[in-house]
Enzyme design. Structure first.
Site, PDB file in Angstrom:
ATOM      1  N   ARG A   1      -9.189   1.105   9.562  1.00 39.79           N
ATOM      2  CA  ARG A   1      -8.789  -0.289   9.793  1.00 39.79           C
ATOM      3  C   ARG A   1      -9.871  -1.116  10.472  1.00 39.79           C
ATOM      4  O   ARG A   1      -9.674  -2.301  10.697  1.00 39.79           O
ATOM      5  CB  ARG A   1      -7.522  -0.342  10.649  1.00 39.79           C
TER       6      ARG A   1
ATOM      7  N   ARG B   1      13.617  -2.547  11.165  1.00 39.55           N
ATOM      8  CA  ARG B   1      12.349  -2.276  11.834  1.00 39.55           C
ATOM      9  C   ARG B   1      12.171  -3.242  13.000  1.00 39.55           C
ATOM     10  O   ARG B   1      11.968  -4.437  12.810  1.00 39.55           O
ATOM     11  CB  ARG B   1      11.186  -2.435  10.848  1.00 39.55           C
TER      12      ARG B   1
ATOM     13  N   LYS C   1       0.829  -1.222   0.000  1.00 45.15           N
ATOM     14  CA  LYS C   1       0.000   0.000   0.000  1.00 45.15           C
ATOM     15  C   LYS C   1       0.857   1.263   0.000  1.00 45.15           C
ATOM     16  O   LYS C   1       0.609   2.182  -0.776  1.00 45.15           O
ATOM     17  CB  LYS C   1      -0.921   0.046   1.237  1.00 45.15           C
TER      18      LYS C   1
ATOM     19  N   ARG D   1      11.592  -6.572   4.933  1.00 46.12           N
ATOM     20  CA  ARG D   1      11.518  -5.155   5.298  1.00 46.12           C
ATOM     21  C   ARG D   1      12.145  -4.914   6.675  1.00 46.12           C
ATOM     22  O   ARG D   1      12.858  -3.936   6.873  1.00 46.12           O
ATOM     23  CB  ARG D   1      10.045  -4.705   5.313  1.00 46.12           C
TER      24      ARG D   1
ATOM     25  N   ARG E   1      -0.365  -9.211  13.340  1.00 44.54           N
ATOM     26  CA  ARG E   1      -0.924  -8.196  12.438  1.00 44.54           C
ATOM     27  C   ARG E   1      -1.821  -8.826  11.370  1.00 44.54           C
ATOM     28  O   ARG E   1      -2.862  -8.287  11.036  1.00 44.54           O
ATOM     29  CB  ARG E   1       0.196  -7.415  11.740  1.00 44.54           C
TER      30      ARG E   1
END
Length: 195
Positions: free
Chosen positions: A88, A134, A13, A128, A145
């Site tokens: 969300r 991260r 996204k 990622r 998630r």
């Protein structure tokens, strides 16, 4: 043009929103990026959000709505916007509609849902995490998630579909192919309707 991008973490996204925002000259509002910025700057909102993000939970609606409202009132949002990572859950859909009415802004023109298999999401998020260092992309948090997306966000797909706003695209294609599919959807949305 006012667009909402739906899809789990790792669906692409953010990457696509940045491209679309530049192409159409609209404001990219990424709640995830804005929350990371708030955490980095150690703001009160950022510190409140931190504990939820670390567990892979959704940040409370009040915090996210506050950020979205701030962004929608910016001058850059006047020609249009793309919401990436918001709403969300069903409560946030209602809150967004109310917020837009309060601000005297039209509701969204199109909702694009990124469909990507869970196994691909896990691979992308692990990459990622390493690439961007991260700390909030641990395997446990990634699984949590995906579970939260299925429980909280997936119902929005049916809701926006009933409202005839939803377009689903295959987010598992190459970046260029996904961009092309999005532009095709948006070119249909932009066509003026006959009165």
């Amino acid at each position: 043009m006012r667009i909402i991008f739906l899809g789990p973490n790792g669906a692409g996204k953010g990457t696509q929103a940045a491209i679309v925002a530049t192409t159409f000259g609209i404001h990219h509002i990424s709640t995830g990026e804005l929350l990371r910025e708030e955490r980095k700057n150690k703001t009160e909102r950022g510190q409140k959000a931190q504990s939820y993000i670390d567990k892979g939970s959704l940040v409370p609606d009040s915090i996210v709505l506050d950020i979205v409202k701030e962004q929608l009132t910016k001058k850059e949002a006047t020609p249009g916007w793309i919401l990436d990572g918001f709403p969300r859950n069903v409560a946030q859909v209602g809150a967004l509609d109310k917020l837009l009415k309060d601000l005297g802004q039209p509701s969204c023109d199109c909702v694009i849902n990124f469909d990507v298999p869970d196994s691909v999401l896990v691979q992308r998020l692990r990459k990622r995490a390493i690439k961007e260092n991260r700390t909030d992309d641990t395997p446990e948090v990634i699984r949590r998630r995906i579970q939260i997306f299925q429980e909280e966000t997936a119902p929005l797909i049916n809701l926006y579909s009933e409202w005839l706003l939803l377009e689903t695209i295959n987010g598992f294609m190459s970046k260029e192919a996904v961009t092309s599919a999005i532009k095709e959807v948006l070119s249909e949305v932009k066509k003026p309707t006959k009165s």
